[in-house]
Motif scaffolding. Structure first.
Motif, PDB file in Angstrom:
ATOM      1  N   GLY A  87       5.360  28.055 -54.284  1.00 60.21           N
ATOM      2  CA  GLY A  87       4.790  28.899 -53.240  1.00 60.21           C
ATOM      3  C   GLY A  87       3.610  29.728 -53.676  1.00 60.21           C
ATOM      4  O   GLY A  87       2.621  29.866 -52.957  1.00 60.21           O
ATOM      5  N   SER A  88       3.671  30.309 -54.885  1.00 56.70           N
ATOM      6  CA  SER A  88       2.589  31.179 -55.352  1.00 56.70           C
ATOM      7  C   SER A  88       1.269  30.429 -55.473  1.00 56.70           C
ATOM      8  O   SER A  88       0.195  31.023 -55.338  1.00 56.70           O
ATOM      9  CB  SER A  88       2.955  31.802 -56.703  1.00 56.70           C
ATOM     10  N   LEU A  89       1.325  29.129 -55.693  1.00 53.57           N
ATOM     11  CA  LEU A  89       0.111  28.333 -55.828  1.00 53.57           C
ATOM     12  C   LEU A  89      -0.289  27.689 -54.507  1.00 53.57           C
ATOM     13  O   LEU A  89      -1.438  27.834 -54.054  1.00 53.57           O
ATOM     14  CB  LEU A  89       0.317  27.242 -56.883  1.00 53.57           C
ATOM     15  N   LEU A  90       0.656  27.026 -53.865  1.00 52.46           N
ATOM     16  CA  LEU A  90       0.315  26.192 -52.713  1.00 52.46           C
ATOM     17  C   LEU A  90       0.096  26.980 -51.429  1.00 52.46           C
ATOM     18  O   LEU A  90      -0.468  26.442 -50.466  1.00 52.46           O
ATOM     19  CB  LEU A  90       1.394  25.131 -52.492  1.00 52.46           C
ATOM     20  N   GLN A  91       0.528  28.232 -51.365  1.00 57.68           N
ATOM     21  CA  GLN A  91       0.240  29.028 -50.176  1.00 57.68           C
ATOM     22  C   GLN A  91      -1.210  29.486 -50.129  1.00 57.68           C
ATOM     23  O   GLN A  91      -1.661  30.033 -49.119  1.00 57.68           O
ATOM     24  CB  GLN A  91       1.176  30.237 -50.118  1.00 57.68           C
ATOM     25  N   ASN A  92      -1.937  29.264 -51.211  1.00 60.42           N
ATOM     26  CA  ASN A  92      -3.373  29.520 -51.223  1.00 60.42           C
ATOM     27  C   ASN A  92      -4.060  28.279 -50.654  1.00 60.42           C
ATOM     28  O   ASN A  92      -3.980  27.199 -51.242  1.00 60.42           O
ATOM     29  CB  ASN A  92      -3.855  29.787 -52.648  1.00 60.42           C
ATOM     30  N   PRO A  93      -4.736  28.372 -49.508  1.00 58.45           N
ATOM     31  CA  PRO A  93      -5.330  27.184 -48.873  1.00 58.45           C
ATOM     32  C   PRO A  93      -6.309  26.431 -49.779  1.00 58.45           C
ATOM     33  O   PRO A  93      -6.411  25.201 -49.700  1.00 58.45           O
ATOM     34  CB  PRO A  93      -6.054  27.758 -47.650  1.00 58.45           C
ATOM     35  N   PHE A  94      -7.031  27.166 -50.631  1.00 57.05           N
ATOM     36  CA  PHE A  94      -7.997  26.497 -51.493  1.00 57.05           C
ATOM     37  C   PHE A  94      -7.292  25.547 -52.445  1.00 57.05           C
ATOM     38  O   PHE A  94      -7.694  24.381 -52.588  1.00 57.05           O
ATOM     39  CB  PHE A  94      -8.806  27.528 -52.294  1.00 57.05           C
ATOM     40  N   TYR A  95      -6.224  26.013 -53.090  1.00 57.32           N
ATOM     41  CA  TYR A  95      -5.534  25.171 -54.070  1.00 57.32           C
ATOM     42  C   TYR A  95      -4.772  24.038 -53.387  1.00 57.32           C
ATOM     43  O   TYR A  95      -4.703  22.917 -53.913  1.00 57.32           O
ATOM     44  CB  TYR A  95      -4.597  26.016 -54.923  1.00 57.32           C
ATOM     45  N   SER A  96      -4.215  24.299 -52.217  1.00 53.89           N
ATOM     46  CA  SER A  96      -3.547  23.221 -51.487  1.00 53.89           C
ATOM     47  C   SER A  96      -4.542  22.137 -51.100  1.00 53.89           C
ATOM     48  O   SER A  96      -4.273  20.940 -51.250  1.00 53.89           O
ATOM     49  CB  SER A  96      -2.877  23.780 -50.222  1.00 53.89           C
ATOM     50  N   GLY A  97      -5.703  22.579 -50.588  1.00 52.07           N
ATOM     51  CA  GLY A  97      -6.738  21.609 -50.227  1.00 52.07           C
ATOM     52  C   GLY A  97      -7.251  20.848 -51.429  1.00 52.07           C
ATOM     53  O   GLY A  97      -7.498  19.629 -51.354  1.00 52.07           O
ATOM     54  N   LEU A  98      -7.420  21.551 -52.547  1.00 48.67           N
ATOM     55  CA  LEU A  98      -7.904  20.905 -53.765  1.00 48.67           C
ATOM     56  C   LEU A  98      -6.930  19.833 -54.230  1.00 48.67           C
ATOM     57  O   LEU A  98      -7.333  18.704 -54.560  1.00 48.67           O
ATOM     58  CB  LEU A  98      -8.111  21.953 -54.860  1.00 48.67           C
ATOM     59  N   ILE A  99      -5.642  20.154 -54.256  1.00 45.17           N
ATOM     60  CA  ILE A  99      -4.638  19.190 -54.716  1.00 45.17           C
ATOM     61  C   ILE A  99      -4.608  17.971 -53.801  1.00 45.17           C
ATOM     62  O   ILE A  99      -4.565  16.818 -54.256  1.00 45.17           O
ATOM     63  CB  ILE A  99      -3.251  19.855 -54.793  1.00 45.17           C
ATOM     64  N   ALA A 100      -4.644  18.202 -52.489  1.00 43.10           N
ATOM     65  CA  ALA A 100      -4.619  17.081 -51.547  1.00 43.10           C
ATOM     66  C   ALA A 100      -5.846  16.188 -51.714  1.00 43.10           C
ATOM     67  O   ALA A 100      -5.736  14.952 -51.717  1.00 43.10           O
ATOM     68  CB  ALA A 100      -4.536  17.620 -50.116  1.00 43.10           C
ATOM     69  N   LEU A 101      -7.007  16.797 -51.863  1.00 44.01           N
ATOM     70  CA  LEU A 101      -8.225  16.017 -52.052  1.00 44.01           C
ATOM     71  C   LEU A 101      -8.204  15.241 -53.363  1.00 44.01           C
ATOM     72  O   LEU A 101      -8.604  14.070 -53.408  1.00 44.01           O
ATOM     73  CB  LEU A 101      -9.448  16.937 -52.012  1.00 44.01           C
ATOM     74  N   VAL A 102      -7.754  15.878 -54.437  1.00 45.00           N
ATOM     75  CA  VAL A 102      -7.712  15.210 -55.738  1.00 45.00           C
ATOM     76  C   VAL A 102      -6.754  14.014 -55.702  1.00 45.00           C
ATOM     77  O   VAL A 102      -7.069  12.930 -56.202  1.00 45.00           O
ATOM     78  CB  VAL A 102      -7.300  16.197 -56.850  1.00 45.00           C
ATOM     79  N   VAL A 103      -5.584  14.223 -55.096  1.00 48.71           N
ATOM     80  CA  VAL A 103      -4.602  13.137 -55.016  1.00 48.71           C
ATOM     81  C   VAL A 103      -5.176  11.945 -54.260  1.00 48.71           C
ATOM     82  O   VAL A 103      -5.020  10.778 -54.665  1.00 48.71           O
ATOM     83  CB  VAL A 103      -3.306  13.646 -54.345  1.00 48.71           C
ATOM     84  N   THR A 104      -5.861  12.224 -53.167  1.00 46.17           N
ATOM     85  CA  THR A 104      -6.447  11.144 -52.373  1.00 46.17           C
ATOM     86  C   THR A 104      -7.635  10.505 -53.076  1.00 46.17           C
ATOM     87  O   THR A 104      -7.734   9.272 -53.191  1.00 46.17           O
ATOM     88  CB  THR A 104      -6.904  11.687 -51.006  1.00 46.17           C
ATOM     89  N   GLU A 105      -8.552  11.342 -53.544  1.00 46.97           N
ATOM     90  CA  GLU A 105      -9.775  10.822 -54.135  1.00 46.97           C
ATOM     91  C   GLU A 105      -9.528  10.068 -55.443  1.00 46.97           C
ATOM     92  O   GLU A 105     -10.239   9.123 -55.761  1.00 46.97           O
ATOM     93  CB  GLU A 105     -10.774  11.959 -54.372  1.00 46.97           C
ATOM     94  N   SER A 106      -8.553  10.485 -56.211  1.00 50.55           N
ATOM     95  CA  SER A 106      -8.260   9.760 -57.454  1.00 50.55           C
ATOM     96  C   SER A 106      -7.849   8.324 -57.157  1.00 50.55           C
ATOM     97  O   SER A 106      -8.170   7.399 -57.907  1.00 50.55           O
ATOM     98  CB  SER A 106      -7.172  10.478 -58.262  1.00 50.55           C
ATOM     99  N   ALA A 107      -7.162   8.109 -56.019  1.00 49.97           N
ATOM    100  CA  ALA A 107      -6.780   6.746 -55.637  1.00 49.97           C
ATOM    101  C   ALA A 107      -7.999   5.929 -55.249  1.00 49.97           C
ATOM    102  O   ALA A 107      -8.141   4.768 -55.636  1.00 49.97           O
ATOM    103  CB  ALA A 107      -5.780   6.797 -54.480  1.00 49.97           C
ATOM    104  N   TYR A 108      -8.905   6.531 -54.464  1.00 48.67           N
ATOM    105  CA  TYR A 108     -10.125   5.817 -54.076  1.00 48.67           C
ATOM    106  C   TYR A 108     -11.029   5.568 -55.282  1.00 48.67           C
ATOM    107  O   TYR A 108     -11.596   4.484 -55.452  1.00 48.67           O
ATOM    108  CB  TYR A 108     -10.882   6.616 -53.019  1.00 48.67           C
TER     109      TYR A 108
END
Length: 513
Positions: A87-108
């Protein structure tokens, strides 16, 4: 309602938009860079022959290329419901967005990198192995730089995609450009003006950073670099400096010990047996030419000598010491030690296209611990030896095929080998370029270099060789001196293959040039 141009213009002086631009730049740059790095490791894992690496990587790429980014963003942001500790990390929208983008982009990006990696020619790795460079060294010094240059245009395009995808992070209330615009038009209902300004901000970011990355692509594009040739004055000065240096002298091996000994070598590709019990001894200082029809096993034989192909039966000794045993892997420490004593010149040169001529020759020396000054001195001496001193600063694509092959010979000689192997060194050359390469090989023979040459240049083989090996159907059909082939009945089959008439048997001098 008319378009409010004054309001539209005022949006470009609004601090909230410029702060949001900074967030987009940070988010896109971090996502692109981290995704690019992780994507490379995923691509390498997917290409691995180890199923424990390739299978998970393939599943990861398949899954996260299939899941919509919007779904992943919402899921990551709400993941603390399942994993409270995050919660302390993922409730920050910037870090949640960063993780989601990295997970997706690393696959592409894994697929982009995979395209780059498989585009690097197999011969590049073989050239590295022939120079005794280890697996990690080959990837770091040869494969990755070339693969990155190949993949860079697509990676740059992917960065532009990432910039636009950051707008999706607005669903979790990250204060980026679209979020600021949505808040404004929710208050004043000036939707068109606000969204047009949002579009301009995105275009501005894409343009500025796209141009910077385009500059990087142009900088790394070797085809746009001008040939760097030394003029006659600079060449003469450099040659004078080299003449003052002490020449490198190879340690001679005892004459009683065969330089190379092949015992009962067998090699199969699946069910097809290409080598059927080859026995061969090469003495120090001998020049052996291997000839024969296509498919006779000549190239396979010379590749087994350098460890580029594993043998299925028999063994190979190097100066009386164990060198290659059945099913040894190319990165076997014993093979790598032996390979450093053997120079290999390939049919297609296999120069490293991302390095200039000087770097091509010094790369292996420096990898093995030679000082830069000494390795460059040795490289200049060898370039002078093969008549290419003035071209040291050029890249392989900037010189002719014959010159490239001479550079390949100089690169092999830079390792100070005891034996030189040549695999059809002139077959990829235009006829007018053949002579300059054969001249260099002839000079090496005159200097006493031990050589094994697979060639279709029959006159050359007969004039330079101490012995000629005729192979057919995976076997040595004849191992004899040129004089025997010209005159004895045992050489009849070889004479027919070479197209030598019967009258030549009575005029051996005519074949000696």
């Amino acid at each position: 309602m008319q378009f409010d141009w004054s309001y539209f213009v005022s949006l470009f002086s609004m601090r909230a938009f410029w702060d949001a631009c900074l967030v987009v730049i940070e988010l896109s740059a971090l996502s692109w860079f981290i995704g690019m790095v992780l994507g490379f490791f995923l691509a390498s894992a997917k290409l691995s022959k180890n199923r424990l690496l390739s299978a998970p990587a393939a599943v990861y790429i398949w899954f996260f290329r299939s899941v919509p980014l919007l779904v992943l963003v919402v899921f990551v942001y709400n993941a603390p419901q399942m994993f409270p500790a995050s919660g302390s990390l993922l409730q920050n929208p910037f870090y949640s967005g960063l993780i989601a983008l990295v997970v997706t982009e690393s696959a592409y990006m894994a697929e982009i990198h995979r395209g780059g990696l498989i585009s690097v020619l197999k011969g590049q790795k073989e050239a590295g192995r022939a120079l005794g460079i280890g697996t990690v060294g080959i990837e770091r010094l040869i494969v990755i730089p070339q693969a990155f240059r190949i993949a860079l245009p697509t990676l740059i395009n992917e960065y532009i995609t990432v910039v636009k995808l950051t707008s999706l992070i607005s669903v979790i209330s990250l204060t980026e450009i679209l979020t600021v615009g949505q808040r404004l038009y929710a208050q004043n209902f000036l939707v068109m003006e606000t969204l047009l300004a949002v579009a301009v901000y995105y275009v501005l970011i894409v343009t500025v950073f796209g141009q910077l990355l385009q500059w990087l692509e142009n900088y790394l594009d070797l085809s746009k670099r001008k040939p760097q040739s030394l003029n006659e004055t600079a060449t003469a000065a450099l040659r004078k400096t080299l003449d003052a240096q002490v020449p490198v002298v190879r340690n001679a091996q005892p004459a009683a010990t065969p330089a190379l000994q092949l015992n009962n070598i067998h090699k199969c590709y699946g069910e097809h047996q290409v080598l059927k019990g080859i026995d061969l001894q090469v003495k120090s200082g001998e020049v052996i030419s291997i000839i024969g029809p296509s498919g006779s096993g000549k190239t396979s034989l010379i590749r087994t000598i350098n460890g580029l192909e594993a043998i299925d039966q028999g063994n190979i000794l190097l100066f009386g010491e164990g060198f290659i045993e059945p099913h040894d892997k190319p990165n076997n420490a014993q093979i790598r030690r032996g390979v450093r004593r053997i120079g290999m010149v390939f049919q297609n040169f296999n120069l490293f296209p991302h390095r200039n001529i000087l770097d091509n020759i010094t790369l292996a020396q420096r990898y093995h611990g030679s000082q830069k000054r000494l390795s460059e001195q040795r490289a200049y001496q060898l370039l002078d030896k093969v008549g290419l001193l003035a071209h040291a600063g050029k890249y392989p694509h900037q010189i002719s095929g014959g010159q490239q092959q001479r550079v390949a010979i100089a690169r092999a000689l830079a390792m100070e080998p005891d034996i030189m192997l040549f695999d059809e060194p002139t077959s990829a050359l235009d006829p007018e370029l053949v002579g300059e390469v054969l001249g260099v090989i002839r000079n090496l023979a005159n200097e006493g270099m031990t050589m094994v040459i697979v060639t279709h240049e029959m006159d050359f083989a007969m004039s330079i060789s101490d012995r000629v090996i005729f192979m057919e159907d995976g076997k040595v059909q004849l191992d004899a001196a040129p004089q025997v082939i010209r005159q004895d009945a045992a050489g009849e089959r070889v004479r027919r293959f070479m197209g030598i008439g019967a009258e030549v048997r009575h005029e051996p001098a005519a074949m000696n040039g």
